[in-house]
Design a protein around this motif. Structure first.
Motif, short mmCIF file in Angstrom:
data_model
loop_
_atom_site.label_atom_id
_atom_site.label_comp_id
_atom_site.label_asym_id
_atom_site.label_seq_id
_atom_site.Cartn_x
_atom_site.Cartn_y
_atom_site.Cartn_z
N ILE A 181 0.89 -1.16 -0.10
CA ILE A 181 -0.10 -0.04 -0.10
C ILE A 181 0.87 1.37 0.21
O ILE A 181 1.68 1.43 0.90
CB ILE A 181 -0.88 -0.02 1.30
CG1 ILE A 181 -1.82 -1.25 1.37
CG2 ILE A 181 -1.72 1.42 1.34
CD1 ILE A 181 -2.83 -1.41 2.49
N GLU A 182 0.79 2.05 -0.91
CA GLU A 182 1.55 3.09 -1.01
C GLU A 182 0.95 4.34 -0.66
O GLU A 182 1.45 5.47 -0.17
CB GLU A 182 2.04 3.26 -2.74
CG GLU A 182 2.68 2.50 -3.38
CD GLU A 182 3.17 2.72 -4.62
OE1 GLU A 182 2.53 3.70 -5.31
OE2 GLU A 182 3.93 1.90 -5.28
N LYS A 183 -0.57 4.42 -0.66
CA LYS A 183 -1.13 5.59 -0.32
C LYS A 183 -2.60 5.12 0.32
O LYS A 183 -3.44 4.44 -0.54
CB LYS A 183 -1.29 6.69 -1.01
CG LYS A 183 -1.37 8.08 -0.34
CD LYS A 183 -1.20 9.07 -1.60
CE LYS A 183 -1.26 10.67 -0.90
NZ LYS A 183 0.06 10.89 -0.24
N ALA A 184 -3.19 5.43 1.19
CA ALA A 184 -4.51 4.97 1.80
C ALA A 184 -5.35 6.12 2.32
O ALA A 184 -5.06 6.91 2.98
CB ALA A 184 -4.10 3.63 2.50
N HIS A 185 -6.77 5.52 2.59
CA HIS A 185 -7.66 6.27 3.49
C HIS A 185 -7.47 5.53 4.75
O HIS A 185 -7.50 4.43 4.89
CB HIS A 185 -8.97 6.44 2.80
CG HIS A 185 -9.14 7.13 1.48
ND1 HIS A 185 -9.18 8.32 1.46
CD2 HIS A 185 -9.17 6.41 0.26
CE1 HIS A 185 -9.26 8.74 0.04
NE2 HIS A 185 -9.54 7.49 -0.57
N LEU A 186 -7.60 6.19 5.75
CA LEU A 186 -7.26 5.61 7.20
C LEU A 186 -8.34 6.09 8.09
O LEU A 186 -8.77 7.13 8.27
CB LEU A 186 -5.99 5.85 7.75
CG LEU A 186 -5.65 5.39 9.12
CD1 LEU A 186 -5.35 3.85 9.03
CD2 LEU A 186 -4.38 5.87 9.66
N LEU A 187 -9.30 5.09 8.49
CA LEU A 187 -10.30 5.14 9.68
C LEU A 187 -9.95 4.56 10.91
O LEU A 187 -9.60 3.34 10.90
CB LEU A 187 -11.45 4.76 9.29
CG LEU A 187 -12.76 4.85 10.11
CD1 LEU A 187 -14.02 5.31 9.54
CD2 LEU A 187 -12.93 3.79 11.19
N ILE B 120 -14.00 10.11 1.78
CA ILE B 120 -12.95 9.42 1.00
C ILE B 120 -13.20 10.10 -0.43
O ILE B 120 -12.13 10.28 -1.12
CB ILE B 120 -13.49 7.91 1.04
CG1 ILE B 120 -13.08 7.35 2.31
CG2 ILE B 120 -12.73 7.19 -0.23
CD1 ILE B 120 -13.38 5.80 2.46
N ASP B 121 -14.32 10.17 -1.01
CA ASP B 121 -14.50 10.64 -2.42
C ASP B 121 -13.77 12.01 -2.78
O ASP B 121 -13.25 12.10 -3.77
CB ASP B 121 -15.94 10.70 -2.88
CG ASP B 121 -16.58 9.15 -2.86
OD1 ASP B 121 -15.75 8.12 -3.07
OD2 ASP B 121 -17.78 8.96 -2.93
#
Length: 259
Positions: free
Chosen positions: A84-90, A255-256
């Protein structure tokens, strides 16, 4: 079941869906089941990753205690393991604190940050009773009582009244590991972002229940007031555990907007 051999531990994780990665970080005692109501919605359009922190679930780790930074390092290593190079995090609760630290240390790896029922430092009252019930289990009490007492602080009076009226008994976890949870509590008590939360630069959404007694809403406000441009969702009549349907639309929109 997939495991990642990272940082000297065997970390259990699961993933569903395809697309931009979304990583979900659970809280105290939580395992991969915690986000089961949220995952289907997110996984429709995103690669959704969730896992057991050391000390909970079926993740295996050396019984030498846990430091707060261990949680952050494990998440970083999981990103590498999964490419994973870039992600959304919750992150929820303790997971929200892990997520704060991750955003501070590795902002280049995140597209967005969502903090649910999060805090800048562990509340003294919650630490008092949670350490107490874990210590009771370590001395021979049934581990399921940890889950029962935690539920009492996580859900609202209205929730319990509704369950009682329906004749339902709230499910308690029976397979908890008191030693692992004591290690989690020791790490949780180390967390404190009060002096640096303002440095978070990742686009952030703060979600908090207005009837949360585990982590009072003012602690969520402490965070959202200090992160530049932080979006805020406050959920009426919701406690520490917030039904995902009450915040999923805001989360998916967040996210969007940051794809």
């Amino acid at each position: 079941m997939p495991f990642a051999e990272i940082n000297g531990i065997r970390l259990h994780y699961e993933e569903q869906g395809q697309g931009t990665p979304v990583v979900l970080v659970g809280g105290f005692s939580g395992n991969t089941d915690f986000f089961k109501q949220l995952i289907p919605m997110v996984a429709e359009n995103h690669r959704t990753v969730y896992y057991d922190n050391r000390g909970a679930g079926i993740t295996e780790y050396p019984r030498q205690g846990i430091k707060a930074q261990d949680f952050v390092d494990d998440l970083r290593a999981l990103f590498d393991h999964l490419g994973i190079e870039k992600a959304h995090l919750l992150g929820w609760s303790m997971g929200g604190h892990i997520a704060q630290e991750f955003a501070l240390q590795f902002p280049e790896l995140l597209r967005s940050l969502t903090l649910v029922s999060a805090y800048p430092y562990r509340p003294a009252r919650s630490s008092y009773f949670m350490n107490g019930i874990v210590d009771c289990a370590l001395e021979g009490g049934k581990p399921e009582y940890i889950s029962m007492m935690t539920n009492a602080f996580c859900f609202t009076e209205d929730f319990f009244s509704a369950q009682e009226a329906k004749g339902h008994k709230l499910h308690s976890l029976h397979d908890l590991d008191p030693k692992g949870l004591k290690d989690q509590m020791n790490a949780l008590d180390e967390f404190d972002t009060r002096g640096k939360v303002h440095l978070i630069s990742v686009p952030t959404l703060s979600v908090h229940g207005l009837d949360d007694i585990m982590v009072e809403p003012r602690l969520g406000d402490f965070i959202s007031d200090r992160i530049p441009g932080c979006k805020v969702l406050r959920v009426p009549k919701a406690g520490h555990i917030i039904k995902p349907s009450l915040y999923q639309d805001a989360f998916l929109a967040h996210i969007d907007e940051n794809e």
